[in-house]
Design a protein around this motif. Sequence first.
Motif, PDB file in Angstrom:
ATOM      1  N   GLY A   1      -0.608  -4.526  -8.375  1.00  0.00           N
ATOM      2  CA  GLY A   1      -1.066  -5.154  -7.145  1.00  0.00           C
ATOM      3  C   GLY A   1      -0.935  -4.304  -5.898  1.00  0.00           C
ATOM      4  N   VAL A   2      -0.437  -3.078  -6.033  1.00  0.00           N
ATOM      5  CA  VAL A   2      -0.269  -2.188  -4.880  1.00  0.00           C
ATOM      6  C   VAL A   2      -1.468  -1.240  -4.800  1.00  0.00           C
ATOM      7  N   THR A   3      -2.027  -1.090  -3.614  1.00  0.00           N
ATOM      8  CA  THR A   3      -3.098  -0.119  -3.384  1.00  0.00           C
ATOM      9  C   THR A   3      -2.482   1.270  -3.322  1.00  0.00           C
ATOM     10  N   ILE A   4      -2.981   2.191  -4.132  1.00  0.00           N
ATOM     11  CA  ILE A   4      -2.466   3.558  -4.180  1.00  0.00           C
ATOM     12  C   ILE A   4      -3.534   4.490  -3.635  1.00  0.00           C
ATOM     13  N   ARG A   5      -3.148   5.321  -2.657  1.00  0.00           N
ATOM     14  CA  ARG A   5      -4.102   6.259  -2.058  1.00  0.00           C
ATOM     15  C   ARG A   5      -3.507   7.673  -2.050  1.00  0.00           C
ATOM     16  N   PHE A   6      -4.343   8.650  -2.354  1.00  0.00           N
ATOM     17  CA  PHE A   6      -3.967  10.061  -2.328  1.00  0.00           C
ATOM     18  C   PHE A   6      -4.558  10.690  -1.072  1.00  0.00           C
ATOM     19  N   ILE A   7      -3.687  11.313  -0.260  1.00  0.00           N
ATOM     20  CA  ILE A   7      -4.137  11.940   0.998  1.00  0.00           C
ATOM     21  C   ILE A   7      -4.429  13.412   0.694  1.00  0.00           C
ATOM     22  N   ALA A   8      -5.692  13.719   0.519  1.00  0.00           N
ATOM     23  CA  ALA A   8      -6.083  15.026  -0.008  1.00  0.00           C
ATOM     24  C   ALA A   8      -5.741  16.184   0.924  1.00  0.00           C
ATOM     25  N   ASP A   9      -6.003  16.031   2.216  1.00  0.00           N
ATOM     26  CA  ASP A   9      -5.793  17.169   3.129  1.00  0.00           C
ATOM     27  C   ASP A   9      -4.328  17.331   3.526  1.00  0.00           C
ATOM     28  N   ALA A  10      -3.484  16.399   3.104  1.00  0.00           N
ATOM     29  CA  ALA A  10      -2.042  16.522   3.339  1.00  0.00           C
ATOM     30  C   ALA A  10      -1.329  16.962   2.073  1.00  0.00           C
ATOM     31  N   SER A  11      -2.084  17.584   1.162  1.00  0.00           N
ATOM     32  CA  SER A  11      -1.557  18.068  -0.110  1.00  0.00           C
ATOM     33  C   SER A  11      -2.157  19.437  -0.407  1.00  0.00           C
ATOM     34  N   ARG A  12      -1.461  20.206  -1.214  1.00  0.00           N
ATOM     35  CA  ARG A  12      -1.968  21.496  -1.673  1.00  0.00           C
ATOM     36  C   ARG A  12      -1.639  21.626  -3.155  1.00  0.00           C
TER      37      ARG A  12
ATOM     38  N   ALA B   1      -7.296  17.138 -11.143  1.00  0.00           N
ATOM     39  CA  ALA B   1      -6.340  16.124 -10.711  1.00  0.00           C
ATOM     40  C   ALA B   1      -7.023  15.043  -9.887  1.00  0.00           C
ATOM     41  N   CYS B   2      -7.899  15.448  -8.996  1.00  0.00           N
ATOM     42  CA  CYS B   2      -8.619  14.468  -8.172  1.00  0.00           C
ATOM     43  C   CYS B   2      -9.499  13.571  -9.038  1.00  0.00           C
ATOM     44  N   SER B   3     -10.134  14.162 -10.042  1.00  0.00           N
ATOM     45  CA  SER B   3     -10.958  13.369 -10.964  1.00  0.00           C
ATOM     46  C   SER B   3     -10.098  12.372 -11.740  1.00  0.00           C
ATOM     47  N   ALA B   4      -8.929  12.845 -12.181  1.00  0.00           N
ATOM     48  CA  ALA B   4      -8.033  11.970 -12.944  1.00  0.00           C
ATOM     49  C   ALA B   4      -7.512  10.832 -12.081  1.00  0.00           C
ATOM     50  N   MET B   5      -7.162  11.126 -10.847  1.00  0.00           N
ATOM     51  CA  MET B   5      -6.672  10.085  -9.951  1.00  0.00           C
ATOM     52  C   MET B   5      -7.768   9.072  -9.637  1.00  0.00           C
ATOM     53  N   HIS B   6      -8.959   9.576  -9.367  1.00  0.00           N
ATOM     54  CA  HIS B   6     -10.075   8.673  -9.086  1.00  0.00           C
ATOM     55  C   HIS B   6     -10.344   7.762 -10.283  1.00  0.00           C
ATOM     56  N   ALA B   7     -10.323   8.341 -11.488  1.00  0.00           N
ATOM     57  CA  ALA B   7     -10.570   7.559 -12.692  1.00  0.00           C
ATOM     58  C   ALA B   7      -9.497   6.501 -12.908  1.00  0.00           C
ATOM     59  N   ALA B   8      -8.287   6.771 -12.413  1.00  0.00           N
ATOM     60  CA  ALA B   8      -7.183   5.824 -12.559  1.00  0.00           C
ATOM     61  C   ALA B   8      -7.220   4.711 -11.507  1.00  0.00           C
ATOM     62  N   GLY B   9      -8.184   4.779 -10.590  1.00  0.00           N
ATOM     63  CA  GLY B   9      -8.300   3.747  -9.570  1.00  0.00           C
ATOM     64  C   GLY B   9      -7.558   4.047  -8.287  1.00  0.00           C
ATOM     65  N   ILE B  10      -7.249   5.327  -8.085  1.00  0.00           N
ATOM     66  CA  ILE B  10      -6.544   5.756  -6.870  1.00  0.00           C
ATOM     67  C   ILE B  10      -7.573   6.185  -5.831  1.00  0.00           C
ATOM     68  N   GLU B  11      -7.458   5.655  -4.641  1.00  0.00           N
ATOM     69  CA  GLU B  11      -8.377   6.025  -3.567  1.00  0.00           C
ATOM     70  C   GLU B  11      -8.017   7.420  -3.034  1.00  0.00           C
ATOM     71  N   ILE B  12      -9.035   8.217  -2.735  1.00  0.00           N
ATOM     72  CA  ILE B  12      -8.813   9.544  -2.167  1.00  0.00           C
ATOM     73  C   ILE B  12      -9.253   9.485  -0.712  1.00  0.00           C
ATOM     74  N   VAL B  13      -8.284   9.750   0.172  1.00  0.00           N
ATOM     75  CA  VAL B  13      -8.514   9.587   1.614  1.00  0.00           C
ATOM     76  C   VAL B  13      -8.050  10.837   2.362  1.00  0.00           C
ATOM     77  N   SER B  14      -8.308  10.841   3.654  1.00  0.00           N
ATOM     78  CA  SER B  14      -7.843  11.931   4.516  1.00  0.00           C
ATOM     79  C   SER B  14      -6.718  11.433   5.414  1.00  0.00           C
TER      80      SER B  14
ATOM     81  N   ARG C   1       0.853  -1.191   0.000  1.00  0.00           N
ATOM     82  CA  ARG C   1       0.000   0.000   0.000  1.00  0.00           C
ATOM     83  C   ARG C   1       0.882   1.230   0.000  1.00  0.00           C
ATOM     84  N   LEU C   2       0.577   2.166  -0.904  1.00  0.00           N
ATOM     85  CA  LEU C   2       1.341   3.397  -1.021  1.00  0.00           C
ATOM     86  C   LEU C   2       0.404   4.576  -0.855  1.00  0.00           C
ATOM     87  N   ASP C   3       0.634   5.360   0.202  1.00  0.00           N
ATOM     88  CA  ASP C   3      -0.126   6.583   0.450  1.00  0.00           C
ATOM     89  C   ASP C   3       0.724   7.766   0.024  1.00  0.00           C
TER      90      ASP C   3
END
Length: 208
Positions: free
Chosen positions: A167-178, A188-201, A142-144
Amino acid sequence: MKCLLLVDIQVGFCTGGNLAVPGGEEIVPIANRLIASGGYDLIVASQDWHPPDHGSFASQHPGAKPFEMGVLGGKPQMLWPDHCVQGTPDAEFHADLDVSAIDHIQRKGLNRNVDSYSAFRDNDQSALTGLDAYLSAKGVTRLDICGLATDYCVMASAIDARSMLGGVTIRFIADASRGIDPAGVAAACSAMHAAGIEIVSAADCIEG
């Protein structure tokens, strides 16, 4: 194996830096909380590390101004202010970031002839940094990802991670980014979501 990837949390991208992201320094305490949470087996940080004559700098294009579109390597290129030049204070990690906890630093942007938003490869996608091999060798499952800026280097790193780390879970930490531009962040968030990246806090990550 859980890994936290901190993207370009450098002086140059915070207030007072040469290419400041609005509120960039606000993520530093959040990043430190993530580091201190104990939820990660591996902490990796990317670092923009440009030569002084990097071709993405407007200063290298006579008559050009920062934030104009130019050409680099025959392809359209946003021209930036000189930033994160190797060995300068602008290229250092933010002074308040807990760098003592970083296991691996991945420098990028060393080739003056191509820009490098992603921590994994140059923008022309022909030269790899080796980060994918490093994470694979460590057995990361898992990669955050968080950092600066959401609409450029963070997005590019997350999307490359999704395509390069099978096979690695990829997550984007939205509130830890600007990001640089609100519309760009939304895209960017739409593109990441479409690519299968989870958006988390950050709270999601700290709570497990």
